[in-house]
Design an enzyme around this catalytic site. Sequence first.
Site, PDB file in Angstrom:
ATOM      1  N   ARG A 148       0.834  -1.004   0.037  1.00 38.38           N
ATOM      2  CA  ARG A 148      -0.158  -0.114  -0.130  1.00 38.38           C
ATOM      3  C   ARG A 148       0.894   1.278  -0.098  1.00 38.38           C
ATOM      4  O   ARG A 148       1.910   1.356   0.767  1.00 38.38           O
ATOM      5  CB  ARG A 148      -0.789  -0.143   1.313  1.00 38.38           C
ATOM      6  CG  ARG A 148      -2.124   1.071   1.146  1.00 38.38           C
ATOM      7  CD  ARG A 148      -2.820   1.145   2.535  1.00 38.38           C
ATOM      8  NE  ARG A 148      -2.193   2.104   3.378  1.00 38.38           N
ATOM      9  CZ  ARG A 148      -2.864   2.592   4.502  1.00 38.38           C
ATOM     10  NH1 ARG A 148      -3.979   2.179   4.717  1.00 38.38           N
ATOM     11  NH2 ARG A 148      -2.548   3.334   5.533  1.00 38.38           N
ATOM     12  N   TYR A 160      -3.207  11.331   6.655  1.00 34.84           N
ATOM     13  CA  TYR A 160      -3.459   9.943   6.869  1.00 34.84           C
ATOM     14  C   TYR A 160      -2.430   9.072   6.241  1.00 34.84           C
ATOM     15  O   TYR A 160      -2.256   9.141   5.288  1.00 34.84           O
ATOM     16  CB  TYR A 160      -4.784   9.780   6.535  1.00 34.84           C
ATOM     17  CG  TYR A 160      -5.239   8.231   6.807  1.00 34.84           C
ATOM     18  CD1 TYR A 160      -5.118   7.520   7.959  1.00 34.84           C
ATOM     19  CD2 TYR A 160      -4.891   7.311   5.528  1.00 34.84           C
ATOM     20  CE1 TYR A 160      -5.259   6.020   7.856  1.00 34.84           C
ATOM     21  CE2 TYR A 160      -4.832   6.002   5.532  1.00 34.84           C
ATOM     22  CZ  TYR A 160      -5.081   5.461   6.594  1.00 34.84           C
ATOM     23  OH  TYR A 160      -5.106   4.111   6.817  1.00 34.84           O
ATOM     24  N   ASP A 211      -5.224   3.754  -0.020  1.00 30.33           N
ATOM     25  CA  ASP A 211      -6.460   4.156   0.808  1.00 30.33           C
ATOM     26  C   ASP A 211      -6.723   5.634   0.849  1.00 30.33           C
ATOM     27  O   ASP A 211      -5.964   6.629   1.125  1.00 30.33           O
ATOM     28  CB  ASP A 211      -6.007   3.673   2.350  1.00 30.33           C
ATOM     29  CG  ASP A 211      -7.243   3.845   3.224  1.00 30.33           C
ATOM     30  OD1 ASP A 211      -8.215   4.295   2.885  1.00 30.33           O
ATOM     31  OD2 ASP A 211      -7.204   3.260   4.460  1.00 30.33           O
ATOM     32  N   HIS A 213      -9.231   6.820   2.597  1.00 28.36           N
ATOM     33  CA  HIS A 213      -9.752   6.837   3.931  1.00 28.36           C
ATOM     34  C   HIS A 213     -11.158   7.824   3.853  1.00 28.36           C
ATOM     35  O   HIS A 213     -11.004   8.994   4.574  1.00 28.36           O
ATOM     36  CB  HIS A 213      -8.593   7.515   4.793  1.00 28.36           C
ATOM     37  CG  HIS A 213      -8.497   7.026   6.152  1.00 28.36           C
ATOM     38  ND1 HIS A 213      -8.933   7.847   7.073  1.00 28.36           N
ATOM     39  CD2 HIS A 213      -8.384   5.822   6.552  1.00 28.36           C
ATOM     40  CE1 HIS A 213      -8.699   6.959   8.423  1.00 28.36           C
ATOM     41  NE2 HIS A 213      -8.300   5.900   7.754  1.00 28.36           N
ATOM     42  N   GLU A 237      -9.000   2.011  -1.883  1.00 29.00           N
ATOM     43  CA  GLU A 237      -9.913   1.736  -0.634  1.00 29.00           C
ATOM     44  C   GLU A 237     -10.684   2.878   0.085  1.00 29.00           C
ATOM     45  O   GLU A 237      -9.990   4.058  -0.156  1.00 29.00           O
ATOM     46  CB  GLU A 237      -8.987   0.931   0.452  1.00 29.00           C
ATOM     47  CG  GLU A 237      -9.528   0.896   1.657  1.00 29.00           C
ATOM     48  CD  GLU A 237      -8.628   0.629   2.904  1.00 29.00           C
ATOM     49  OE1 GLU A 237      -7.356   0.246   2.515  1.00 29.00           O
ATOM     50  OE2 GLU A 237      -8.729   0.774   4.047  1.00 29.00           O
ATOM     51  N   GLU A 263     -13.787  -1.473   6.391  1.00 31.77           N
ATOM     52  CA  GLU A 263     -13.334  -1.564   7.636  1.00 31.77           C
ATOM     53  C   GLU A 263     -13.867  -0.916   8.666  1.00 31.77           C
ATOM     54  O   GLU A 263     -14.179  -1.191   9.998  1.00 31.77           O
ATOM     55  CB  GLU A 263     -11.967  -1.270   7.618  1.00 31.77           C
ATOM     56  CG  GLU A 263     -11.873   0.648   7.668  1.00 31.77           C
ATOM     57  CD  GLU A 263     -10.465   1.219   7.439  1.00 31.77           C
ATOM     58  OE1 GLU A 263      -9.673   0.641   6.828  1.00 31.77           O
ATOM     59  OE2 GLU A 263     -10.063   2.101   8.188  1.00 31.77           O
ATOM     60  N   ARG A 284     -13.701  -5.344   3.188  1.00 28.67           N
ATOM     61  CA  ARG A 284     -12.728  -5.258   4.097  1.00 28.67           C
ATOM     62  C   ARG A 284     -13.243  -5.417   5.641  1.00 28.67           C
ATOM     63  O   ARG A 284     -12.663  -4.905   6.587  1.00 28.67           O
ATOM     64  CB  ARG A 284     -11.820  -3.998   4.068  1.00 28.67           C
ATOM     65  CG  ARG A 284     -11.161  -3.907   2.841  1.00 28.67           C
ATOM     66  CD  ARG A 284     -10.219  -2.657   2.639  1.00 28.67           C
ATOM     67  NE  ARG A 284      -9.854  -1.944   3.772  1.00 28.67           N
ATOM     68  CZ  ARG A 284      -8.777  -2.482   4.509  1.00 28.67           C
ATOM     69  NH1 ARG A 284      -8.139  -3.556   4.103  1.00 28.67           N
ATOM     70  NH2 ARG A 284      -8.245  -1.744   5.555  1.00 28.67           N
ATOM     71  N   GLU A 340      -4.577  -7.269   4.999  1.00 30.57           N
ATOM     72  CA  GLU A 340      -3.750  -6.309   5.303  1.00 30.57           C
ATOM     73  C   GLU A 340      -2.916  -6.572   6.608  1.00 30.57           C
ATOM     74  O   GLU A 340      -3.491  -7.405   7.503  1.00 30.57           O
ATOM     75  CB  GLU A 340      -4.598  -5.011   5.691  1.00 30.57           C
ATOM     76  CG  GLU A 340      -4.056  -3.737   6.312  1.00 30.57           C
ATOM     77  CD  GLU A 340      -4.565  -2.796   6.780  1.00 30.57           C
ATOM     78  OE1 GLU A 340      -5.999  -2.827   7.017  1.00 30.57           O
ATOM     79  OE2 GLU A 340      -4.265  -1.674   6.615  1.00 30.57           O
ATOM     80  N   TRP A 403     -12.151  12.072   8.884  1.00 28.10           N
ATOM     81  CA  TRP A 403     -10.561  11.744   8.705  1.00 28.10           C
ATOM     82  C   TRP A 403     -10.464  10.546   8.254  1.00 28.10           C
ATOM     83  O   TRP A 403     -11.144   9.485   8.007  1.00 28.10           O
ATOM     84  CB  TRP A 403     -10.279  11.697  10.472  1.00 28.10           C
ATOM     85  CG  TRP A 403      -8.988  11.201  10.613  1.00 28.10           C
ATOM     86  CD1 TRP A 403      -7.871  12.047  10.021  1.00 28.10           C
ATOM     87  CD2 TRP A 403      -8.345  10.024  11.000  1.00 28.10           C
ATOM     88  NE1 TRP A 403      -6.558  11.468  10.280  1.00 28.10           N
ATOM     89  CE2 TRP A 403      -6.881  10.284  10.990  1.00 28.10           C
ATOM     90  CE3 TRP A 403      -9.013   8.876  11.206  1.00 28.10           C
ATOM     91  CZ2 TRP A 403      -5.955   8.888  11.093  1.00 28.10           C
ATOM     92  CZ3 TRP A 403      -8.261   7.734  11.456  1.00 28.10           C
ATOM     93  CH2 TRP A 403      -6.906   7.848  11.401  1.00 28.10           C
TER      94      TRP A 403
HETATM   95  C1  GCO Z   1      -6.357   0.690   7.196  1.00 27.68           C
HETATM   96  C2  GCO Z   1      -7.149   1.770   8.273  1.00 27.68           C
HETATM   97  C3  GCO Z   1      -6.723   2.191   9.358  1.00 27.68           C
HETATM   98  C4  GCO Z   1      -7.512   2.995  10.333  1.00 27.68           C
HETATM   99  C5  GCO Z   1      -7.438   2.753  11.796  1.00 27.68           C
HETATM  100  C6  GCO Z   1      -8.432   3.485  12.498  1.00 27.68           C
HETATM  101  O1  GCO Z   1      -6.536   0.774   6.258  1.00 27.68           O
HETATM  102  O2  GCO Z   1      -5.588   0.446   7.939  1.00 27.68           O
HETATM  103  O3  GCO Z   1      -7.737   2.897   7.409  1.00 27.68           O
HETATM  104  O4  GCO Z   1      -5.363   2.887   9.262  1.00 27.68           O
HETATM  105  O5  GCO Z   1      -7.460   4.379  10.092  1.00 27.68           O
HETATM  106  O6  GCO Z   1      -7.507   1.366  11.696  1.00 27.68           O
HETATM  107  O7  GCO Z   1      -8.550   2.777  13.883  1.00 27.68           O
HETATM  108 MG    MG Z   2      -8.286   1.618   5.630  1.00 25.35          MG
END
Ligand code: GCO
Ligand code: MG
Length: 403
Positions: A148, A160, A211, A213, A237, A263, A284, A340, A403
Site C-alpha cells: 500500500r 492519514y 487508501d 480514507h 480503498e 473496515e 474489508r 492487510e 478523517w
Molecule cells: C487501514 C485503516 C486504518 C484505520 C485505523 C483506525 O486501512 O488500515 O484505514 O489505518 O485508520 O484502523 O483505527
Molecule cells: Mg483503511
Amino acid sequence: MLKIKSARVIVTSPGRNFVTLKIETTDGITGIGDATLNGRELAVASYLTEHVCPTLIGRDAQAIEDTWQYLYRGAYWRRGPVTMTAIAGVDTALWDIKAKQAGLPLYQLLGGAARDGVLVYGHANGETIDEAIEAAKRFRSEGYLAIRLQCGVPGLKGIYGVWGKQRHYGSAKAGVPVENTWSTTKYLPVVPKLFAAAREALGWDVHLLHDAHHRLTPIEAARLGKDLEPFRPFWIEDMTPSENQESFRLIRHHTTTKLAVGEVLNSIWDAQHLITEQLIDYIRMSVVHAGGITHLRRVAALADLYQVRTGCHGAADLSPVCMGAALHFDLSVPNFGIQEYMRHTEETDAVFPHAYKYADGMLHPGEVPGHGVEIDEALAAKFPYRQASLPVNRLEDGTLYNW
Ligand code: GCO
Ligand code: MG
C-alpha cells in the site's frame, strides 16, 4: 457439555490499547478474542464486563451459533461497532476453545486450507513520493508481493497513513483529538504521480494499493479511479464513505479501478447492497469489528455469490488475536482476496505470543490448536490503559470533515 466457568476482560497498552476477552471452561480450556475498538476501548470493555460476561457463565461453550444469536438478538439493540466488537470478542474466544478441544488449528474446523498461505500487503509511506517509493523498495526486498502506498500532500500537514520517522503506525494520540487539515483539490493530483513513480521504480510485478480514507465525494472518487487506471492498482480503498451504499454505483459507472470498502462496517446489512449490486470488488470487514468468525463467514458467503472477495482490515490497532483469527478465516474462505498486515510493536508481540509467521509475501496461521494466539497476562499487566483518541479532520476553511 463443556461449560463456561469464567469470562474476563483484559485491557493492556503495550504501545497502544488492546481489549481482550478471556473465557475459561469448567475443564480448564481457555480461549481469547480481540475486542479492541480504537479510541473507544472502554466502551466495549464495559459492555462486555457489565452486560455480557455475567450471561456467559454456565453456558455451553460449544454452542457458538446459539451464543452469537443470544448476544445479537438477545440485546434487543442490534448492530453498531460497540455491540459487534463485543460479540466478536466472545465468538473468537469460543472458536479458539472449540479448536483447542478438537486439537486442531482453527482453519481445519472452517473447512481446511483452501490455499497454501495468505497474501498480505504491507504499508509503504513517506512525506514525499520519493520517500514512499524508498519504503516500497524495502518491502520488496523483504519479499512483499503487495504494497500500500501513501504519501504527503504538499501544503497539507499530518496526512492519514504517513507516519514520518516513527517506526510503527499509531493514529491514536493521548488527549482530545489532534486536528488535521484536508484539501481534496491538493490531494487528487498527487496520487497518480505516486503511482506513476511506483510503476517506474518497482515495475509491474507487484500489487499496489492505496487508501483514500473516506475523503472523496463519489464523483471525485470516479475521477481518481479513472486517473489511476493506467497503473492497474490492486484496489483503491474507502474512496467515499459507505453509509450511502448506492453512491458506489456512480463510481462504478466511470471506472474499472477496483474498489475496496468495509473496515468501519460491522454487520452484513451495512454491506448488503454493496455486495449484491456488485458495487465493490473487495469487502474489508474484520473479525473484530464485524461480530467474529461466525458473522464474517456469513458476509464472505454472501460476497462469494457476487464475485466479491475478502480483504480484511488488519491495521495495528487490531490486536494479534484478531490477526491470528483472521488468518484462519483467510486460509479457509473460498473467495479470499488479500489480508492487510501492519506489524505490531515488539512489546505487543511479547504480550500476545503467536503461531502465525510471515515468509515471502505471505502469512500462515501455523498449526497450533486453536487460533494460535495467547496472552501473557503478567506482562500485559505492566502496560496499563492509556487514553487516546483518533484525529479529526477539517477543511482549510475550518469545516469539520471526514478523517
Ligand atoms: C487501514 C485503516 C486504518 C484505520 C485505523 C483506525 O486501512 O488500515 O484505514 O489505518 O485508520 O484502523 O483505527
Ligand atoms: Mg483503511
